[in-house]
Design a protein around this motif. Structure first.
Motif, short mmCIF file in Angstrom:
data_model
loop_
_atom_site.label_atom_id
_atom_site.label_comp_id
_atom_site.label_asym_id
_atom_site.label_seq_id
_atom_site.Cartn_x
_atom_site.Cartn_y
_atom_site.Cartn_z
N LYS A 61 8.36 -0.39 12.31
CA LYS A 61 9.72 0.06 12.63
C LYS A 61 10.06 1.41 12.01
O LYS A 61 11.07 2.01 12.33
CB LYS A 61 10.72 -1.00 12.22
CG LYS A 61 10.50 -2.24 13.04
CD LYS A 61 11.44 -3.35 12.76
CE LYS A 61 11.05 -4.55 13.58
NZ LYS A 61 9.74 -5.11 13.23
N LYS A 62 9.21 1.85 11.12
CA LYS A 62 9.52 3.12 10.47
C LYS A 62 8.88 4.31 11.18
O LYS A 62 9.53 5.31 11.44
CB LYS A 62 9.03 3.08 9.03
CG LYS A 62 9.82 3.97 8.11
CD LYS A 62 9.51 3.62 6.68
CE LYS A 62 10.61 4.12 5.77
NZ LYS A 62 10.34 3.78 4.39
N ARG A 63 7.60 4.15 11.48
CA ARG A 63 6.88 5.28 12.08
C ARG A 63 6.38 4.99 13.50
O ARG A 63 5.88 5.89 14.16
CB ARG A 63 5.67 5.64 11.22
CG ARG A 63 6.01 6.05 9.81
CD ARG A 63 4.72 6.25 9.02
NE ARG A 63 4.95 6.28 7.60
CZ ARG A 63 5.20 7.38 6.91
NH1 ARG A 63 5.27 8.53 7.52
NH2 ARG A 63 5.39 7.32 5.61
N GLY A 118 2.48 9.73 14.32
CA GLY A 118 3.10 10.87 14.98
C GLY A 118 2.47 11.24 16.31
O GLY A 118 3.11 11.87 17.14
N VAL A 119 1.22 10.88 16.52
CA VAL A 119 0.56 11.24 17.79
C VAL A 119 1.05 10.31 18.90
O VAL A 119 1.43 10.74 19.99
CB VAL A 119 -0.98 11.16 17.65
CG1 VAL A 119 -1.65 11.48 18.98
CG2 VAL A 119 -1.45 12.14 16.57
N VAL A 171 3.87 7.11 19.20
CA VAL A 171 4.93 6.41 18.47
C VAL A 171 5.44 5.26 19.33
O VAL A 171 6.04 5.49 20.39
CB VAL A 171 6.09 7.36 18.10
CG1 VAL A 171 7.18 6.62 17.36
CG2 VAL A 171 5.59 8.53 17.27
N PRO A 197 8.02 2.46 20.21
CA PRO A 197 9.43 2.23 19.87
C PRO A 197 9.67 0.82 19.32
O PRO A 197 9.12 -0.15 19.84
CB PRO A 197 10.16 2.43 21.20
CG PRO A 197 9.15 2.26 22.25
CD PRO A 197 7.80 2.56 21.66
N ALA A 198 10.47 0.75 18.28
CA ALA A 198 10.75 -0.55 17.65
C ALA A 198 11.47 -1.49 18.61
O ALA A 198 11.40 -2.71 18.47
CB ALA A 198 11.59 -0.34 16.40
N GLU A 214 9.52 -0.56 5.30
CA GLU A 214 10.76 -1.33 5.39
C GLU A 214 10.82 -2.05 6.74
O GLU A 214 10.49 -1.48 7.76
CB GLU A 214 11.94 -0.35 5.30
CG GLU A 214 13.28 -0.99 5.50
CD GLU A 214 14.34 0.04 5.89
OE1 GLU A 214 15.29 -0.37 6.56
OE2 GLU A 214 14.19 1.20 5.51
#
Lengths: 153, 185
Positions: A65-67, A88-89, A91, A93-94, A125
């Protein structure tokens, strides 16, 4: 007047490009393999698949959920495999939890001890309920180093 | 007709490019600070966990658990999916919300994931999650920043320009990242 028109056209094209996304969203290189390996089969004999490019299909039952750097894809029997992607390449979505997904990448395994050391004190987190989803298979933890995915919305 | 000088040109370019990209620069600056501190907080989502108890679920078969749990919680939303994760956990996926149901005890962790207002969207642009056309616009913005930097250097002449104070500040600003790199890499 003409310059304003060019500017407005540019903005409209930009917004339209984003809005025209369909019912499924492609991440990274998407999925190119036609046939998926069942997660059940993958986890039953993982050594047979290590180093191979595989595709898995299932429900997203966990996401970083963070990255957005991993997601867990689980089949109807509850067998799950984690798709880890480069930070980052790609991502994930949460908010895609519970959606159907296909993911592709190279199946890999690392020793449990090495994984524990790598993540010591670094759980993100909100991850506490998914942290153990990649269940160790004996002495190893297996995952897919993802190159792409398609998530249905 | 007024003579167009080099300085007048760079001032005009700096002014127009500056106006055009001012809004995006503010958004990127906010996002930059937000994601710099990603180790300390989640800049994209707020995640809350609420514990609930709905009582023993007994021996309800798996295909009936979701309806039973949602019924007891008074939730009318149709779940996106429901999956048996393990012998002791059943997960129900709703829009932006996941119910981690312990079976058969009926203890539930209700996980709510919400986009962090404002930050999610500026991070979406800044980290180029949009890809596609936005990549092109972000590239144009990068060129714009380069133009702003290069024209900015030559706007002022004299003691406050490159001949004095400006030069010292330019050297200091360039030296800081270089020294940091020398020490850290």
């Amino acid at each position: 007047m003409k310059r304003n028109l060019i500017l407005v056209t540019f903005v409209v094209l930009l917004v339209a490009g984003s809005a025209l996304a369909g019912d499924s969203t492609k991440y990274g290189e998407g999925v190119t393999l036609e046939k998926a390996v069942s997660i059940d089969q993958l986890l039953a004999s993982p050594a047979d698949y290590v180093g191979q490019e595989v595709r898995v299909d299932g429900t997203i039952t966990g996401v970083c959920k963070k990255r957005g750097c991993w997601m867990q894809v689980t089949d109807e029997k509850g067998n799950g495999v984690r798709i880890k992607v480069e930070d980052g390449v790609i991502v994930f979505p949460a908010t895609s939890m519970g959606n159907t997904a296909s993911a592709q990448g190279v199946f890999e395994g690392i020793p449990v001890a090495a994984q524990a050391k790598k993540h010591e004190g670094k759980e993100h987190e909100g991850d506490k309920h998914e942290a153990c989803d990649s269940k160790p298979q004996g002495e190893m933890v297996y995952f897919i180093k993802g190159t792409g995915a398609v998530i249905e919305s | 007709m007024a003579k167009v000088t080099f300085r007048k040109t760079i001032i005009a370019v700096h002014r127009d490019v500056g106006y055009f990209f001012a809004g995006l620069t503010v958004l990127y600056a906010i996002s930059g600070v937000a994601v710099n501190h990603i180790e300390d907080w989640n800049p994209n989502y707020t995640v809350t966990h609420t514990e609930r108890s709905i009582g023993d679920l007994g021996k309800i078969p798996d295909d009936g658990i979701a309806a039973e749990v949602l019924g007891r919680l008074g939730i009318k939303e149709k779940p996106k999916a429901a999956v048996r994760m393990s012998e002791k956990e059943y997960r129900i996926f709703l829009e932006d919300r996941t119910l981690h149901v312990a079976t058969p005890s009926g203890q539930i962790i209700d996980e709510l994931v919400s986009r962090r207002a404002g930050f999610f969207h500026v991070n979406y642009l800044h980290l180029n999650h949009a890809k596609g056309l936005w990549t092109w616009f972000a590239d144009i913005y990068a060129v714009g920043l380069l133009i702003l930097a290069m024209t900015g250097i030559f706007i002022i002449t004299g003691k406050k320009g490159l001949g004095g104070r400006g030069r010292r500040l330019l050297i200091a600003g360039t030296a800081i990242p270089l020294i940091f790199l020398l020490l850290k890499t």
